[in-house]
Enzyme design. Structure first.
Site, PDB file in Angstrom:
ATOM      1  N   ASP A  64      52.325  37.300  10.559  1.00  0.00           N
ATOM      2  CA  ASP A  64      52.489  36.185   9.621  1.00  0.00           C
ATOM      3  C   ASP A  64      53.660  35.294  10.014  1.00  0.00           C
ATOM      4  O   ASP A  64      53.531  34.065  10.067  1.00  0.00           O
ATOM      5  CB  ASP A  64      52.724  36.711   8.195  1.00  0.00           C
ATOM      6  N   ASP A  69      55.989  40.016   6.660  1.00  0.00           N
ATOM      7  CA  ASP A  69      54.597  40.166   6.254  1.00  0.00           C
ATOM      8  C   ASP A  69      54.476  39.761   4.790  1.00  0.00           C
ATOM      9  O   ASP A  69      55.121  40.358   3.915  1.00  0.00           O
ATOM     10  CB  ASP A  69      54.154  41.614   6.457  1.00  0.00           C
ATOM     11  N   LYS A 120      52.449  39.517   1.358  1.00  0.00           N
ATOM     12  CA  LYS A 120      51.372  40.189   0.656  1.00  0.00           C
ATOM     13  C   LYS A 120      51.244  39.643  -0.765  1.00  0.00           C
ATOM     14  O   LYS A 120      52.241  39.216  -1.356  1.00  0.00           O
ATOM     15  CB  LYS A 120      51.621  41.709   0.574  1.00  0.00           C
TER      16      LYS A 120
END
EC number: 3.1.-.-
Length: 343
Positions: free
Chosen positions: A246, A259, A261
């Site tokens: 990412d 990352d 989420k």
């Protein structure tokens, strides 16, 4: 008047009405009947007050369709929490990877800073099949899915079946598609913000979920600077697996694989993120062994954004934590390769 009193009064009238000869016969017959051994009834000794609620429930309840929540409540009540069984013999030492490739790459040649532009984040697409020497390579996501622990897989399947009971097959497919679509919109919006370095301003066509996610990470974004990579593919040259990162940027002064989420449920601890730390460690190792990236990373960050806009949880993984999860990732990778060899 009570039944026993009425019975007694009638008996007195009967005795007075009978002639004397018949009275003796009546009394002897009655005595012989009463003298017979009475059959015991076990129900006479039951504590009826104790079971009054149960009897009332059984006699007054009506049959109705079970809701998914009720089914799982009953399942939990009858069988209890699912516990991981332990064998009679436990390993005295934790399992270690057979091929312990280091997280960092001591042999990586880094280009001089003047030959690279730090203001332009690296963004590499996934390689085509013709570009791979060994054909199709497995992704980090696929490896983790194929080697998911049994307990985790059980709960995931249980959640899936519960959602299908609530939404139906088609409804569940629509739900997962909507979640995937909202995730893509969220990542695209983050990419625009990190490139433009401007605060988020909701647009008229932004969905309610997207606005919630962006409001959720609003307090985290100021701590992220110096973006090096955005939505970019990585390949571990030695272990031969792919990933899609990412973001790589500095978080509070530490260069991290970040990352993003999304979640509807709060995840305040790193343990609540399940395999996400292994995923981050796998990406770190791949970047450090990928010649397309002129840097190495040893820290990670998992940011959990919430649909309702509540403050996101930012879980920072220092170098020691990343090394811990790197070993776990190597074990899962070895397990995946062993399964493939047996197929």
């Amino acid at each position: 008047m009570k039944p026993l009193q009425l019975l007694g009064r009638h008996c007195n009238r009967l005795v007075n009405a009978l002639p004397h000869p018949l009275l003796s016969v009546f009394l002897s017959t009655s005595c012989s009947i009463l003298s017979r051994k009475k059959k015991l009834n076990g129900y006479e000794y039951v504590d009826q007050e104790k079971y009054a609620d149960l009897v009332r429930t059984v006699t007054t309840s009506k049959t109705s369709s079970q809701t998914p929540e009720r089914i799982f409540e009953e399942d939990s009540f009858l069988y209890g929490k699912v516990m991981r069984s332990k064998g009679p013999l436990q390993e005295s030492e934790p399992k270690v990877p057979q091929n312990r490739i280091p997280l960092n790459n001591p042999n990586k040649v880094l280009l001089a800073v003047e030959k690279t532009d730090p203001n332009i984040p690296v963004k590499i697409g996934l390689p085509g099949k013709s570009q791979m020497t060994n054909g199709r390579l497995p992704s980090v996501t696929r490896i983790l899915q194929q080697t998911m622990p049994m307990e985790q897989a059980f709960y995931l399947e249980r959640w899936k079946q519960r959602m299908i009971m609530e939404l139906g097959e088609e409804g569940f497919i629509e739900y997962t598609a909507a979640v995937f679509s909202q995730g893509k919109l969220f990542h695209a919006q983050l990419e625009d913000l990190l490139l433009s370095k401007e605060p988020y301003t909701p647009k008229p066509d932004d969905t309610e979920q997207l606005v919630g996610y962006m409001n959720s990470v609003d307090h985290v974004l100021p701590d992220i600077v110096g973006v090096r990579t955005l939505e970019s593919a990585v390949l571990h040259s030695e272990l031969q697996y792919l990933g899609f990162v990412d973001c790589v940027a500095k978080y509070r002064g530490k260069l991290c694989v970040i990352d993003w989420k999304t979640s509807e449920k709060q995840k305040p601890t790193l343990k609540n993120t399940f395999d996400n730390p292994l995923q981050v460690a796998a990406y770190i190792g791949a970047i450090n062994h990928d010649s397309n990236y002129n840097f190495q990373v040893d820290c990670g960050l998992i940011v959990i954004a919430y649909k309702d806009g509540s403050p996101a949880h930012a879980h920072f993984l220092d170098s020691d934590t990343c090394l811990h999860y790197w070993d776990k990732w190597l074990l899962r990778l070895e397990e995946y390769k062993e399964k493939k060899e047996k197929q």
